[in-house]
Motif scaffolding. Structure first.
Motif, PDB file in Angstrom:
ATOM      1  N   HIS A   4      -1.890   4.450  13.527  1.00  0.00           N
ATOM      2  CA  HIS A   4      -2.467   4.636  12.194  1.00  0.00           C
ATOM      3  C   HIS A   4      -2.677   3.284  11.534  1.00  0.00           C
ATOM      4  O   HIS A   4      -1.898   2.345  11.733  1.00  0.00           O
ATOM      5  CB  HIS A   4      -1.546   5.517  11.344  1.00  0.00           C
ATOM      6  CG  HIS A   4      -2.209   6.067  10.127  1.00  0.00           C
ATOM      7  ND1 HIS A   4      -2.160   5.431   8.921  1.00  0.00           N
ATOM      8  CD2 HIS A   4      -2.940   7.186   9.941  1.00  0.00           C
ATOM      9  CE1 HIS A   4      -2.834   6.131   8.031  1.00  0.00           C
ATOM     10  NE2 HIS A   4      -3.319   7.212   8.623  1.00  0.00           N
ATOM     11  N   TRP A   5      -3.701   3.146  10.712  1.00  0.00           N
ATOM     12  CA  TRP A   5      -4.037   1.855  10.107  1.00  0.00           C
ATOM     13  C   TRP A   5      -2.964   1.348   9.145  1.00  0.00           C
ATOM     14  O   TRP A   5      -2.817   0.157   8.933  1.00  0.00           O
ATOM     15  CB  TRP A   5      -5.397   1.908   9.412  1.00  0.00           C
ATOM     16  CG  TRP A   5      -5.413   2.758   8.162  1.00  0.00           C
ATOM     17  CD1 TRP A   5      -5.663   4.097   8.094  1.00  0.00           C
ATOM     18  CD2 TRP A   5      -5.148   2.311   6.833  1.00  0.00           C
ATOM     19  NE1 TRP A   5      -5.578   4.517   6.790  1.00  0.00           N
ATOM     20  CE2 TRP A   5      -5.267   3.439   5.990  1.00  0.00           C
ATOM     21  CE3 TRP A   5      -4.837   1.090   6.263  1.00  0.00           C
ATOM     22  CZ2 TRP A   5      -5.071   3.371   4.623  1.00  0.00           C
ATOM     23  CZ3 TRP A   5      -4.638   1.021   4.889  1.00  0.00           C
ATOM     24  CH2 TRP A   5      -4.761   2.154   4.088  1.00  0.00           C
ATOM     25  N   THR A   6      -2.175   2.233   8.565  1.00  0.00           N
ATOM     26  CA  THR A   6      -1.137   1.797   7.635  1.00  0.00           C
ATOM     27  C   THR A   6       0.128   1.307   8.347  1.00  0.00           C
ATOM     28  O   THR A   6       0.967   0.666   7.733  1.00  0.00           O
ATOM     29  CB  THR A   6      -0.747   2.930   6.683  1.00  0.00           C
ATOM     30  OG1 THR A   6      -0.277   4.039   7.448  1.00  0.00           O
ATOM     31  CG2 THR A   6      -1.891   3.331   5.790  1.00  0.00           C
TER      32      THR A   6
END
Length: 70
Positions: free
Chosen positions: A32-34
């Motif tokens: 996930h990008w976070t």
């Protein structure tokens, strides 16, 4: 006094670094990008806490050396 401070610091670091709860890392999506942002913020907070502790120890040692010089 510096030796006792060093011994207490070593004991505290040993207890913290080898705590089984410290290494507990529940699964989450690393894709996930976070994930990258959260890991960077996490490690930055650890670095800031270590820097604050080092600064506090430095101030204590400096104050002790000034008072022993009198």
């Amino acid at each position: 006094m510096l030796r006792h401070l060093s011994l207490k610091l070593q004991l505290a670091l040993t207890l913290v670094l080898f705590s089984p709860f410290l290494w507990a890392h529940p699964g989450h999506d690393h894709a996930h990008w976070t994930s990258t942002v959260l890991h960077v913020l996490f490690y930055a907070s650890i670095a800031a806490a270590a820097a604050a502790c080092a600064f506090a120890i430095y101030k204590v040692v400096k104050r002790q050396s000034l008072t022993q010089g009198d």
